[in-house]
Design a protein around this motif. Structure first.
Motif, PDB file in Angstrom:
ATOM      1  N   PHE A 117       0.832  -1.193   0.000  1.00 15.43           N
ATOM      2  CA  PHE A 117       0.000   0.000   0.000  1.00 15.43           C
ATOM      3  C   PHE A 117       0.864   1.240   0.000  1.00 15.43           C
ATOM      4  CE2 PHE A 117       0.224  -0.444   4.695  1.00 15.43           C
ATOM      5  CZ  PHE A 117       0.410   0.874   5.088  1.00 15.43           C
ATOM      6  N   ASP A 118       0.303   2.285  -0.561  1.00 16.09           N
ATOM      7  CA  ASP A 118       0.975   3.571  -0.660  1.00 16.09           C
ATOM      8  C   ASP A 118       0.299   4.573   0.255  1.00 16.09           C
ATOM      9  OD1 ASP A 118       2.632   2.607  -2.661  1.00 16.09           O
ATOM     10  OD2 ASP A 118       1.352   3.335  -4.279  1.00 16.09           O
ATOM     11  N   LEU A 119       1.082   5.347   0.964  1.00  9.51           N
ATOM     12  CA  LEU A 119       0.576   6.472   1.723  1.00  9.51           C
ATOM     13  C   LEU A 119       0.718   7.696   0.827  1.00  9.51           C
ATOM     14  CD1 LEU A 119       1.227   7.291   5.401  1.00  9.51           C
ATOM     15  CD2 LEU A 119       1.388   9.064   3.666  1.00  9.51           C
ATOM     16  N   PHE A 120      -0.403   8.336   0.533  1.00  9.67           N
ATOM     17  CA  PHE A 120      -0.417   9.530  -0.312  1.00  9.67           C
ATOM     18  C   PHE A 120      -1.524  10.444   0.175  1.00  9.67           C
ATOM     19  CE2 PHE A 120      -3.325   6.543  -2.236  1.00  9.67           C
ATOM     20  CZ  PHE A 120      -4.413   7.324  -2.592  1.00  9.67           C
ATOM     21  N   TYR A 121      -1.625  11.607  -0.391  1.00  7.59           N
ATOM     22  CA  TYR A 121      -2.721  12.513  -0.051  1.00  7.59           C
ATOM     23  C   TYR A 121      -3.400  12.940  -1.348  1.00  7.59           C
ATOM     24  CZ  TYR A 121       0.388  16.281  -1.464  1.00  7.59           C
ATOM     25  OH  TYR A 121       1.207  17.093  -2.198  1.00  7.59           O
ATOM     26  N   ARG A 122      -4.616  13.471  -1.221  1.00 10.90           N
ATOM     27  CA  ARG A 122      -5.418  13.802  -2.405  1.00 10.90           C
ATOM     28  C   ARG A 122      -5.387  15.285  -2.780  1.00 10.90           C
ATOM     29  NH1 ARG A 122      -8.177   9.705   0.243  1.00 10.90           N
ATOM     30  NH2 ARG A 122      -8.541   7.882  -1.055  1.00 10.90           N
ATOM     31  N   GLN A 123      -5.216  16.167  -1.800  1.00  8.54           N
ATOM     32  CA  GLN A 123      -5.212  17.610  -2.068  1.00  8.54           C
ATOM     33  C   GLN A 123      -4.047  18.256  -1.342  1.00  8.54           C
ATOM     34  OE1 GLN A 123      -8.944  19.056  -0.578  1.00  8.54           O
ATOM     35  NE2 GLN A 123      -9.993  18.708  -2.503  1.00  8.54           N
ATOM     36  N   ASN A 124      -3.474  19.273  -1.982  1.00  8.69           N
ATOM     37  CA  ASN A 124      -2.411  20.019  -1.322  1.00  8.69           C
ATOM     38  C   ASN A 124      -2.976  20.780  -0.131  1.00  8.69           C
ATOM     39  OD1 ASN A 124      -0.115  19.376  -2.875  1.00  8.69           O
ATOM     40  ND2 ASN A 124      -0.887  20.673  -4.517  1.00  8.69           N
ATOM     41  N   PRO A 125      -2.271  20.786   0.990  1.00  6.37           N
ATOM     42  CA  PRO A 125      -2.772  21.473   2.177  1.00  6.37           C
ATOM     43  C   PRO A 125      -2.760  22.987   2.017  1.00  6.37           C
ATOM     44  CG  PRO A 125      -0.600  20.518   2.593  1.00  6.37           C
ATOM     45  CD  PRO A 125      -1.015  20.082   1.224  1.00  6.37           C
ATOM     46  N   GLY A 126      -3.806  23.633   2.505  1.00  8.26           N
ATOM     47  CA  GLY A 126      -3.843  25.093   2.562  1.00  8.26           C
ATOM     48  C   GLY A 126      -3.763  25.789   1.223  1.00  8.26           C
ATOM     49  N   GLY A 127      -4.161  25.145   0.148  1.00  3.48           N
ATOM     50  CA  GLY A 127      -4.120  25.780  -1.156  1.00  3.48           C
ATOM     51  C   GLY A 127      -2.728  25.884  -1.750  1.00  3.48           C
ATOM     52  N   SER A 128      -1.766  25.212  -1.154  1.00  6.40           N
ATOM     53  CA  SER A 128      -0.395  25.233  -1.657  1.00  6.40           C
ATOM     54  C   SER A 128      -0.318  24.512  -3.005  1.00  6.40           C
ATOM     55  CB  SER A 128       0.524  24.545  -0.642  1.00  6.40           C
ATOM     56  OG  SER A 128       1.860  24.571  -1.081  1.00  6.40           O
ATOM     57  N   ALA A 129       0.726  24.802  -3.764  1.00  2.14           N
ATOM     58  CA  ALA A 129       0.943  24.119  -5.042  1.00  2.14           C
ATOM     59  C   ALA A 129       1.636  22.780  -4.848  1.00  2.14           C
ATOM     60  CB  ALA A 129       1.774  25.012  -5.965  1.00  2.14           C
ATOM     61  N   PHE A 130       2.106  22.515  -3.632  1.00  2.00           N
ATOM     62  CA  PHE A 130       2.853  21.291  -3.338  1.00  2.00           C
ATOM     63  C   PHE A 130       2.796  21.052  -1.834  1.00  2.00           C
ATOM     64  CE2 PHE A 130       5.721  24.892  -3.129  1.00  2.00           C
ATOM     65  CZ  PHE A 130       6.329  24.717  -1.886  1.00  2.00           C
ATOM     66  N   ALA A 131       3.348  19.935  -1.416  1.00  2.00           N
ATOM     67  CA  ALA A 131       3.529  19.640   0.009  1.00  2.00           C
ATOM     68  C   ALA A 131       4.990  19.280   0.235  1.00  2.00           C
ATOM     69  CB  ALA A 131       2.618  18.499   0.454  1.00  2.00           C
ATOM     70  N   VAL A 132       5.430  19.338   1.470  1.00  2.00           N
ATOM     71  CA  VAL A 132       6.790  18.971   1.852  1.00  2.00           C
ATOM     72  C   VAL A 132       6.692  17.751   2.756  1.00  2.00           C
ATOM     73  CG1 VAL A 132       8.904  19.716   3.017  1.00  2.00           C
ATOM     74  CG2 VAL A 132       7.588  21.361   1.644  1.00  2.00           C
ATOM     75  N   ALA A 133       7.224  16.632   2.304  1.00  2.00           N
ATOM     76  CA  ALA A 133       7.125  15.373   3.047  1.00  2.00           C
ATOM     77  C   ALA A 133       7.897  15.453   4.362  1.00  2.00           C
ATOM     78  CB  ALA A 133       7.654  14.221   2.203  1.00  2.00           C
ATOM     79  N   ALA A 134       7.270  14.986   5.422  1.00  2.00           N
ATOM     80  CA  ALA A 134       7.921  14.946   6.735  1.00  2.00           C
ATOM     81  C   ALA A 134       7.293  13.829   7.560  1.00  2.00           C
ATOM     82  CB  ALA A 134       7.786  16.285   7.444  1.00  2.00           C
ATOM     83  N   GLY A 135       8.023  13.374   8.566  1.00  2.00           N
ATOM     84  CA  GLY A 135       7.529  12.356   9.481  1.00  2.00           C
ATOM     85  C   GLY A 135       8.146  10.988   9.290  1.00  2.00           C
ATOM     86  N   LEU A 136       8.971  10.813   8.279  1.00  2.00           N
ATOM     87  CA  LEU A 136       9.539   9.503   7.985  1.00  2.00           C
ATOM     88  C   LEU A 136      10.357   8.960   9.153  1.00  2.00           C
ATOM     89  CD1 LEU A 136      10.101   7.152   6.048  1.00  2.00           C
ATOM     90  CD2 LEU A 136      11.999   8.511   5.110  1.00  2.00           C
ATOM     91  N   GLU A 137      11.160   9.786   9.785  1.00  2.00           N
ATOM     92  CA  GLU A 137      11.987   9.305  10.892  1.00  2.00           C
ATOM     93  C   GLU A 137      11.120   8.722  12.002  1.00  2.00           C
ATOM     94  OE1 GLU A 137      14.856  11.193  14.304  1.00  2.00           O
ATOM     95  OE2 GLU A 137      15.157  11.916  12.251  1.00  2.00           O
ATOM     96  N   GLN A 138      10.015   9.390  12.326  1.00  2.00           N
ATOM     97  CA  GLN A 138       9.132   8.888  13.370  1.00  2.00           C
ATOM     98  C   GLN A 138       8.407   7.621  12.932  1.00  2.00           C
ATOM     99  OE1 GLN A 138       9.488  12.238  12.769  1.00  2.00           O
ATOM    100  NE2 GLN A 138      10.692  12.397  14.634  1.00  2.00           N
ATOM    101  N   VAL A 139       8.051   7.515  11.649  1.00  2.00           N
ATOM    102  CA  VAL A 139       7.429   6.291  11.143  1.00  2.00           C
ATOM    103  C   VAL A 139       8.394   5.114  11.282  1.00  2.00           C
ATOM    104  CG1 VAL A 139       6.629   5.110   9.042  1.00  2.00           C
ATOM    105  CG2 VAL A 139       5.761   7.384   9.601  1.00  2.00           C
ATOM    106  N   VAL A 140       9.643   5.322  10.921  1.00  2.00           N
ATOM    107  CA  VAL A 140      10.644   4.248  11.030  1.00  2.00           C
ATOM    108  C   VAL A 140      10.810   3.836  12.492  1.00  2.00           C
ATOM    109  CG1 VAL A 140      13.085   3.677  10.728  1.00  2.00           C
ATOM    110  CG2 VAL A 140      11.825   4.817   8.880  1.00  2.00           C
ATOM    111  N   ASP A 141      10.923   4.803  13.401  1.00  2.00           N
ATOM    112  CA  ASP A 141      11.036   4.480  14.829  1.00  2.00           C
ATOM    113  C   ASP A 141       9.814   3.708  15.308  1.00  2.00           C
ATOM    114  OD1 ASP A 141      13.496   5.670  15.087  1.00  2.00           O
ATOM    115  OD2 ASP A 141      12.712   7.529  15.962  1.00  2.00           O
TER     116      ASP A 141
END
Length: 181
Positions: free
Chosen positions: A31-55
Motif C-alpha cells: 500500500f501507498d501512503l499519499f494525499y489527495r489535495q495540497n494542504p492550505g491551497g499550496s501548489a505542493f507539500a513537503v514530506a515529513a515524518g519519515l523518521e518517526q514512522v521508522v522508529d
C-alpha cells in the motif's frame, strides 16, 4: 521511543482478526501512503515524518497489558492473541526523503508486508505523516514568503501536547525554519 503499537483504530484490529479467520495473515500486501489535495491551497507539500514512522515500526510490539486489554473486549479469537505475543514488523518500507516536495496522489511511503502487519500500521502512519507534512508545508510557504529573512517556529505554545510541539518543531525545521522557541 515509547511503544505506540496501540495507536491504531479498533477497526484495524478487527480486520487483523478477520485475516486470521480467513487464513490470509501472511498474504503480501502493498500500500501507498499519499494525499489527495495540497494542504492550505499550496501548489505542493513537503514530506515529513519519515523518521518517526521508522522508529514506530522498529518498536512495534504488544505488551502483555495491551493483550490483556484487547482480550477484555471479547471481540477477538484466541489465535489473534497468539499472533500478538510475538508480533514484529517484517515488511519493507520505501519512502521519499524528508523535505522532498511532493504532489497529490504521489506515494510518500510504500509498505510491502504480510497483510496482518500492513493493516496494523495504517492509522499511526497517517497520523505521523499527515501532521508533520502539514506543518512542514506551511513552514515552507512562510519561509518562501519571508524572501530570505529568518523564520522561527513558535508552535509549542499552541501545539496539541508535548509530542505535537516536538514533532511540529521538527517538521517546521524540515520546511525551512531556522530555529524554534
Amino acid at each position: 521511543m515509547r511503544n505506540l503499537t496501540m495507536l491504531t483504530d479498533l477497526y484495524q484490529m478487527t480486520m487483523m482478526n478477520g485475516y486470521i479467520n480467513a487464513g490470509i495473515t501472511d498474504r503480501i500486501a502493498v500500500f501507498d501512503l499519499f494525499y489527495r489535495q495540497n494542504p492550505g491551497g499550496s501548489a505542493f507539500a513537503v514530506a515529513a515524518g519519515l523518521e518517526q514512522v521508522v522508529d514506530y515500526i522498529k518498536n512495534l510490539h504488544f505488551d502483555p497489558e495491551d493483550i490483556d486489554y484487547l482480550r477484555s473486549l471479547h471481540l477477538f479469537d484466541e489465535r489473534f492473541f497468539d499472533y500478538l505475543k510475538d508480533f514484529r514488523f517484517t515488511g519493507e518500507l520505501y519512502a521519499v526523503p524528508e523535505g522532498t516536495v511532493v504532489f497529490p496522489y504521489e506515494p510518500l511511503i510504500r509498505i510491502k508486508a504480510p497483510l496482518f502487519e500492513a493493516q496494523l500500521i495504517e492509522t499511526a502512519m497517517l497520523n505521523i505523516v499527515n501532521h508533520q507534512t502539514l506543518i512542514a508545508t506551511k513552514a515552507s510557504r512562510i519561509v518562501r514568503a519571508a524572501k530570505g529573512r529568518t523564520v522561527l517556529e513558535f508552535g509549542s505554545r499552541r501545539a496539541q501536547g508535548t509530542d505535537g510541539a516536538i514533532t511540529g518543531a521538527r517538521a517546521a525545521f524540515i520546511g525551512g525554519c531556522k530555529g524554534t522557541a
